[in-house]
Design a protein around this motif. Structure first.
Motif, PDB file in Angstrom:
ATOM      1  N   ARG A  97       0.841  -1.208   0.000  1.00  0.00           N
ATOM      2  CA  ARG A  97       0.000   0.000   0.000  1.00  0.00           C
ATOM      3  C   ARG A  97       0.875   1.256   0.000  1.00  0.00           C
ATOM      4  NH1 ARG A  97      -3.958  -1.365   3.438  1.00  0.00           N
ATOM      5  NH2 ARG A  97      -2.714  -0.896   5.253  1.00  0.00           N
ATOM      6  N   GLN A  98       1.931   1.228   0.808  1.00  0.00           N
ATOM      7  CA  GLN A  98       2.825   2.391   0.876  1.00  0.00           C
ATOM      8  C   GLN A  98       3.472   2.646  -0.495  1.00  0.00           C
ATOM      9  OE1 GLN A  98       6.112   1.847   3.553  1.00  0.00           O
ATOM     10  NE2 GLN A  98       6.865   3.932   3.245  1.00  0.00           N
ATOM     11  N   ILE A  99       3.940   1.568  -1.127  1.00  0.00           N
ATOM     12  CA  ILE A  99       4.599   1.728  -2.437  1.00  0.00           C
ATOM     13  C   ILE A  99       3.607   2.255  -3.472  1.00  0.00           C
ATOM     14  CG2 ILE A  99       5.678   0.467  -4.342  1.00  0.00           C
ATOM     15  CD1 ILE A  99       6.800  -1.453  -2.193  1.00  0.00           C
ATOM     16  N   VAL A 100       2.408   1.648  -3.499  1.00  0.00           N
ATOM     17  CA  VAL A 100       1.421   2.071  -4.507  1.00  0.00           C
ATOM     18  C   VAL A 100       0.998   3.527  -4.264  1.00  0.00           C
ATOM     19  CG1 VAL A 100      -0.929   1.649  -5.368  1.00  0.00           C
ATOM     20  CG2 VAL A 100       0.608  -0.262  -4.970  1.00  0.00           C
ATOM     21  N   GLU A 101       0.842   3.879  -2.993  1.00  0.00           N
ATOM     22  CA  GLU A 101       0.481   5.279  -2.681  1.00  0.00           C
ATOM     23  C   GLU A 101       1.558   6.228  -3.193  1.00  0.00           C
ATOM     24  OE1 GLU A 101      -0.099   5.783   1.513  1.00  0.00           O
ATOM     25  OE2 GLU A 101      -2.146   5.013   1.460  1.00  0.00           O
ATOM     26  N   GLU A 102       2.817   5.896  -2.863  1.00  0.00           N
ATOM     27  CA  GLU A 102       3.916   6.791  -3.256  1.00  0.00           C
ATOM     28  C   GLU A 102       4.065   6.844  -4.772  1.00  0.00           C
ATOM     29  OE1 GLU A 102       5.098   8.729  -1.244  1.00  0.00           O
ATOM     30  OE2 GLU A 102       5.685   7.872   0.674  1.00  0.00           O
ATOM     31  N   LEU A 103       4.038   5.684  -5.408  1.00  0.00           N
ATOM     32  CA  LEU A 103       4.264   5.671  -6.858  1.00  0.00           C
ATOM     33  C   LEU A 103       3.115   6.344  -7.610  1.00  0.00           C
ATOM     34  CD1 LEU A 103       5.842   2.138  -7.531  1.00  0.00           C
ATOM     35  CD2 LEU A 103       6.979   4.298  -7.039  1.00  0.00           C
ATOM     36  N   ASP A 115      14.623   5.065  -0.541  1.00  0.00           N
ATOM     37  CA  ASP A 115      14.255   4.494   0.770  1.00  0.00           C
ATOM     38  C   ASP A 115      13.341   3.280   0.607  1.00  0.00           C
ATOM     39  OD1 ASP A 115      15.757   6.329   2.043  1.00  0.00           O
ATOM     40  OD2 ASP A 115      14.106   7.612   2.713  1.00  0.00           O
ATOM     41  N   LEU A 116      12.349   3.429  -0.283  1.00  0.00           N
ATOM     42  CA  LEU A 116      11.426   2.307  -0.522  1.00  0.00           C
ATOM     43  C   LEU A 116      12.192   1.089  -1.041  1.00  0.00           C
ATOM     44  CD1 LEU A 116       8.287   3.827  -2.325  1.00  0.00           C
ATOM     45  CD2 LEU A 116       8.379   2.838  -0.032  1.00  0.00           C
ATOM     46  N   ALA A 117      13.095   1.333  -1.981  1.00  0.00           N
ATOM     47  CA  ALA A 117      13.865   0.224  -2.577  1.00  0.00           C
ATOM     48  C   ALA A 117      14.722  -0.444  -1.507  1.00  0.00           C
ATOM     49  CB  ALA A 117      14.735   0.737  -3.719  1.00  0.00           C
ATOM     50  N   ALA A 118      15.302   0.354  -0.618  1.00  0.00           N
ATOM     51  CA  ALA A 118      16.157  -0.222   0.433  1.00  0.00           C
ATOM     52  C   ALA A 118      15.322  -1.098   1.370  1.00  0.00           C
ATOM     53  CB  ALA A 118      16.847   0.893   1.210  1.00  0.00           C
ATOM     54  N   SER A 119      14.098  -0.632   1.727  1.00  0.00           N
ATOM     55  CA  SER A 119      13.235  -1.455   2.604  1.00  0.00           C
ATOM     56  C   SER A 119      12.866  -2.756   1.910  1.00  0.00           C
ATOM     57  CB  SER A 119      11.921  -0.740   2.933  1.00  0.00           C
ATOM     58  OG  SER A 119      12.146   0.548   3.370  1.00  0.00           O
ATOM     59  N   CYS A 120      12.532  -2.672   0.634  1.00  0.00           N
ATOM     60  CA  CYS A 120      12.095  -3.873  -0.090  1.00  0.00           C
ATOM     61  C   CYS A 120      13.231  -4.884  -0.237  1.00  0.00           C
ATOM     62  CB  CYS A 120      11.575  -3.506  -1.483  1.00  0.00           C
ATOM     63  SG  CYS A 120      10.081  -2.544  -1.385  1.00  0.00           S
ATOM     64  N   GLU A 175      15.101  -0.176  -7.288  1.00  0.00           N
ATOM     65  CA  GLU A 175      15.213   1.240  -7.662  1.00  0.00           C
ATOM     66  C   GLU A 175      14.807   1.445  -9.120  1.00  0.00           C
ATOM     67  OE1 GLU A 175      18.890   2.313  -4.594  1.00  0.00           O
ATOM     68  OE2 GLU A 175      19.280   2.132  -6.745  1.00  0.00           O
ATOM     69  N   VAL A 176      15.373   0.623  -9.992  1.00  0.00           N
ATOM     70  CA  VAL A 176      15.069   0.759 -11.429  1.00  0.00           C
ATOM     71  C   VAL A 176      13.568   0.573 -11.656  1.00  0.00           C
ATOM     72  CG1 VAL A 176      15.400  -0.327 -13.687  1.00  0.00           C
ATOM     73  CG2 VAL A 176      17.358   0.033 -12.182  1.00  0.00           C
ATOM     74  N   LEU A 177      13.000  -0.453 -10.988  1.00  0.00           N
ATOM     75  CA  LEU A 177      11.576  -0.743 -11.185  1.00  0.00           C
ATOM     76  C   LEU A 177      10.706   0.412 -10.690  1.00  0.00           C
ATOM     77  CD1 LEU A 177       9.285  -2.713 -11.921  1.00  0.00           C
ATOM     78  CD2 LEU A 177       9.403  -3.578  -9.590  1.00  0.00           C
ATOM     79  N   PHE A 178      10.978   0.904  -9.486  1.00  0.00           N
ATOM     80  CA  PHE A 178      10.103   1.928  -8.908  1.00  0.00           C
ATOM     81  C   PHE A 178      10.165   3.234  -9.705  1.00  0.00           C
ATOM     82  CE2 PHE A 178      10.439  -0.170  -4.436  1.00  0.00           C
ATOM     83  CZ  PHE A 178       9.653  -1.204  -4.898  1.00  0.00           C
ATOM     84  N   PHE A 179      11.341   3.603 -10.177  1.00  0.00           N
ATOM     85  CA  PHE A 179      11.407   4.816 -11.017  1.00  0.00           C
ATOM     86  C   PHE A 179      10.578   4.613 -12.290  1.00  0.00           C
ATOM     87  CE2 PHE A 179      15.280   6.115  -8.592  1.00  0.00           C
ATOM     88  CZ  PHE A 179      14.815   7.358  -8.219  1.00  0.00           C
ATOM     89  N   LEU A 234       7.576  -4.544 -17.041  1.00  0.00           N
ATOM     90  CA  LEU A 234       8.707  -4.120 -16.200  1.00  0.00           C
ATOM     91  C   LEU A 234       8.778  -4.935 -14.900  1.00  0.00           C
ATOM     92  CD1 LEU A 234       8.284  -0.275 -16.677  1.00  0.00           C
ATOM     93  CD2 LEU A 234      10.270  -1.631 -17.378  1.00  0.00           C
ATOM     94  N   ILE A 235       7.610  -5.222 -14.327  1.00  0.00           N
ATOM     95  CA  ILE A 235       7.608  -6.022 -13.092  1.00  0.00           C
ATOM     96  C   ILE A 235       8.091  -7.449 -13.390  1.00  0.00           C
ATOM     97  CG2 ILE A 235       6.201  -6.914 -11.198  1.00  0.00           C
ATOM     98  CD1 ILE A 235       4.342  -4.477 -11.606  1.00  0.00           C
ATOM     99  N   ALA A 236       7.621  -7.997 -14.509  1.00  0.00           N
ATOM    100  CA  ALA A 236       8.050  -9.353 -14.888  1.00  0.00           C
ATOM    101  C   ALA A 236       9.565  -9.389 -15.096  1.00  0.00           C
ATOM    102  CB  ALA A 236       7.328  -9.789 -16.162  1.00  0.00           C
ATOM    103  N   GLN A 237      10.079  -8.337 -15.704  1.00  0.00           N
ATOM    104  CA  GLN A 237      11.522  -8.240 -15.939  1.00  0.00           C
ATOM    105  C   GLN A 237      12.286  -8.211 -14.602  1.00  0.00           C
ATOM    106  OE1 GLN A 237      13.288  -8.204 -18.719  1.00  0.00           O
ATOM    107  NE2 GLN A 237      15.243  -7.728 -17.718  1.00  0.00           N
ATOM    108  N   ALA A 238      11.758  -7.419 -13.650  1.00  0.00           N
ATOM    109  CA  ALA A 238      12.407  -7.316 -12.333  1.00  0.00           C
ATOM    110  C   ALA A 238      12.419  -8.685 -11.646  1.00  0.00           C
ATOM    111  CB  ALA A 238      11.680  -6.289 -11.470  1.00  0.00           C
ATOM    112  N   LYS A 239      11.310  -9.426 -11.769  1.00  0.00           N
ATOM    113  CA  LYS A 239      11.245 -10.749 -11.139  1.00  0.00           C
ATOM    114  C   LYS A 239      12.309 -11.685 -11.731  1.00  0.00           C
ATOM    115  CE  LYS A 239       7.015 -12.474 -10.649  1.00  0.00           C
ATOM    116  NZ  LYS A 239       5.572 -12.626 -10.938  1.00  0.00           N
TER     117      LYS A 239
END
Ligand SMILES: [Zn+2]
Length: 338
Positions: free
Chosen positions: A223-229, A245-250, A328-332, A309-314
């Motif tokens: 929820r936090q990630i979706v809200e921020e993004l 920060d989000l990427a570091a937590s994940c 980081e790459v994914l969230f940007f 992009l998500i599939a690529q990250a996985k």
């Protein structure tokens, strides 16, 4: 008459997997227990619990009809997965090593320590069989196991079963668990009803996955990630720090892949809402308040791009790329309005 559950106080998933239970019970009551079973189905639906419950039935010292007692030393040890004759071959590192199979063969040359029937449990056999040396060694053992030993192997429903395995095992099917069962289990562990319902929907019938969601509060983080993004704009100065920060937590998560699955479901929700409209299609019900805004920002082509992009990250995570960098790459790339 329908068979009773074969384990007193058995895990809830064991009770829910009626087909698998019936197959095992029928074989046992007819005196035709196979020397090797292949439990096939989604992950986290009770395959290991079923193996433990079956071992309990076979070895109970105080069995009543077709139920293990749950009280004798054998049942108690199996209930805590701590029985010397329930031998689980767990990968040493990422894969099972040939030395582990050699060690297993040595153990099999002796009778069981306590049990009448010893169980050898190997999960995700499709991954084990990917290594020829280990596979060949294991296949030889599967061909001629000792009479007092039963192999129970598991395979993911999506994985291909090699004929060399299926010809040596009886296949037992497992299915996704009903939403209500998963919800009830989560609530027993203190998750509130609304969150438990969302987790149960999202976990797609896998209690294991639902438990992973609860253990690391993946729903809260999602929820936090979706809200921020959905809110951030790359032109805002604070954007970079927030994403880092989000990427570091994940990156610290044990279940990062599950989190990315959740993000896939978020995009899937947006695509379904855009295409068909009714809110009943949404799995992430608790994110509805964000969906109206997100839909304004992204068209179908952009959403499909985000899925890719998500599939690529996985995929990158599977090949051991740096977790922080992948996030980081994914969230940007997933950021909202530009
Ligand atoms: Zn017992």
């Amino acid at each position: 008459m329908r068979q009773q559950a074969f384990a007193q106080n058995g895990a809830v998933a064991v009770q829910a997997q009626e087909r698998a239970r019936d197959i095992l019970l029928k074989a046992w009551t007819g005196g035709k227990t196979s020397h090797a079973y292949l439990f096939r189905g989604p992950t986290g639906v009770g395959k290991r619990d079923m193996a433990l419950a079956f071992a309990a039935l076979l070895n109970c010292q105080n069995r009543r009809s077709s139920e293990s007692c749950g009280q004798c030393p054998s049942c108690k040890k199996l209930a805590s997965a701590n029985h010397p004759d329930f031998i689980e071959i767990i990968p040493d590192g990422k894969l099972i090593k040939i030395d582990q199979i050699r060690e297993l063969k040595k153990v099999l040359s002796y009778p069981p320590l306590e049990a009448k029937t010893r169980i050898i449990f190997i999960a995700d056999i499709h991954e084990v069989m990917a290594r020829a040396e280990v596979a060949n060694s294991l296949l030889k053992t599967l061909e001629e196991p000792p009479a007092d030993t039963i192999f129970i192997l598991t395979v993911d429903e999506a994985a291909e079963i090699l004929p060399t395995i299926s010809s040596r095992c009886q296949v037992v099917p497992f299915y996704a668990l009903p939403v209500e069962i998963i919800k009830r289990q989560l609530m027993k562990r203190g998750v509130d009803a609304a969150t438990a319902h969302t987790m149960a929907l999202i976990s797609e019938g896998s209690l294991g996955r639902a438990e992973a969601l609860a253990a690391e509060d993946l729903l809260g983080l999602r929820r936090q990630i979706v809200e921020e993004l959905s809110r951030l704009d790359i032109k805002q100065p604070e954007c970079v720090t927030i994403v880092f920060d989000l990427a570091a937590s994940c990156a610290k998560l044990a279940h990062l892949a599950d989190l990315l699955d959740l993000m896939e479901l978020w995009i899937r929700d947006l695509m379904l809402l855009s295409a068909t409209g009714p809110e009943s299609v949404v799995l992430n019900r608790d994110l509805m308040y964000l969906y109206a805004d997100s839909r304004k920002h992204w068209n179908m082509e952009e959403l499909s791009d985000k899925l890719r992009l998500i599939a690529q990250a996985k995929k990158e995570l599977l090949s051991n790329c740096n977790k922080t960098a992948v996030c980081e790459v994914l969230f940007f790339a997933l950021l909202g309005p530009v």
